[in-house]
Design a protein around this motif. Structure first.
Motif, mmCIF file in Angstrom:
data_model
loop_
_atom_site.group_PDB
_atom_site.id
_atom_site.type_symbol
_atom_site.label_atom_id
_atom_site.label_comp_id
_atom_site.label_asym_id
_atom_site.label_seq_id
_atom_site.Cartn_x
_atom_site.Cartn_y
_atom_site.Cartn_z
ATOM 1 N N ASN A 1 0.823 -1.213 0.000
ATOM 2 C CA ASN A 1 0.000 0.000 0.000
ATOM 3 C C ASN A 1 0.859 1.265 0.000
ATOM 4 N N PRO A 2 1.740 1.405 -0.969
ATOM 5 C CA PRO A 2 2.626 2.584 -0.977
ATOM 6 C C PRO A 2 1.838 3.866 -1.194
ATOM 7 N N ARG A 3 2.310 4.933 -0.557
ATOM 8 C CA ARG A 3 1.764 6.269 -0.783
ATOM 9 C C ARG A 3 2.893 7.114 -1.339
ATOM 10 N N LEU A 4 2.829 7.369 -2.619
ATOM 11 C CA LEU A 4 3.906 8.061 -3.304
ATOM 12 C C LEU A 4 3.463 9.482 -3.647
ATOM 13 N N VAL A 5 4.338 10.444 -3.349
ATOM 14 C CA VAL A 5 4.052 11.837 -3.677
ATOM 15 C C VAL A 5 5.289 12.442 -4.330
ATOM 16 N N GLU A 6 5.063 13.416 -5.199
ATOM 17 C CA GLU A 6 6.164 14.152 -5.811
ATOM 18 C C GLU A 6 6.460 15.398 -4.974
ATOM 19 N N VAL A 7 7.734 15.581 -4.640
ATOM 20 C CA VAL A 7 8.146 16.734 -3.842
ATOM 21 C C VAL A 7 9.295 17.438 -4.552
ATOM 22 N N PRO A 8 9.532 18.715 -4.262
ATOM 23 C CA PRO A 8 10.624 19.428 -4.918
ATOM 24 C C PRO A 8 11.981 18.777 -4.634
#
Length: 229
Positions: free
Chosen positions: A139-146
């Motif tokens: 159940n990965p939670r992936l987000v794009e960050v600077p």
């Protein structure tokens, strides 16, 4: 967010307010018994000195930055935190315990060879395990960050001290020489992610740059390296 969604802990005369959703039982226990970032703060108190300018990578709840600010002044501390779920609480913790001059940069530190403007962050069940790269798990939670390049951060803040708790990214960042202005590196290594030979190579690389191992807590993989007078 309503108050009931946060939990409050007291460590080293600092009040840390943390989103309940960013805690698990192990992390909650370390915060309650004072074990959270205990060795890192010991190294800060032992080796930081007035006049230093600190770049704290992977601030989490902000404790290391707060302890550093008491020694060098909040205007001489910059903290970098990638996890967007911690930014509100982190900013509050920094202001509450160290004042408004301590700077927060939102993003993940990367090496100079990284070409993209963002990087994928894997958010896990507790804020201290968020990482760039590594297996995503269930159940990965992936987000794009600077993406924030280390050399630019050092130059922009004229840093002399690096504090690093970045869940394995140090394997890339420390493989290359650090600028000569860096006199002290405080770091938690993560050989469970990249293996003991890589950790040992990173230590050898620092020693080859003139850093001396000032103190290591091998059970926690927390190190201090210093060079110069």
């Amino acid at each position: 967010m309503p108050d009931q969604e946060f939990e409050t802990f007291h460590i080293d005369d600092a009040e840390l307010r943390i989103p309940a959703a960013s805690l698990n039982d192990r992390l909650r226990g370390r915060l309650r018994d004072g074990g959270y970032e205990h060795y890192e703060c010991d190294h800060i108190r032992a080796y930081l000195r007035p006049g230093d300018r600190v770049l704290d990578l992977g601030s989490g709840a902000g404790l290391v930055a707060i302890v550093a600010a008491r020694i060098v002044g909040p205007e001489n501390v910059t903290t970098v935190e990638p996890n967007p779920e911690m930014h509100q609480a982190l900013r509050r913790n920094l202001r509450q315990n160290a004042g408004t001059e301590l700077r927060l940069i939102k993003g993940a530190v990367v090496g100079d060879g990284y070409a993209e403007k963002t990087v994928t962050l894997n958010l896990r069940s507790a804020f201290w395990s968020a990482s760039v790269g590594g297996p995503p798990g269930k159940n990965p939670r992936l987000v794009e960050v600077p993406a924030k390049k280390l050399s630019r951060l050092i130059a922009a803040r004229d840093a002399t001290v690096l504090s690093m708790d970045i869940e394995g990214t140090e394997a890339d960042l420390l493989a290359k020489p650090l600028p000569s202005q860096i006199r002290l590196v405080l770091i938690e290594m993560h050989p469970g992610l990249y293996g003991e030979p890589v950790r040992d190579a990173l230590i050898a690389n620092l020693e080859g740059q003139g850093f001396r191992n000032l103190g290591a807590r091998r059970t926690e993989e927390v190190y201090a390296f210093g060079r110069g007078a």
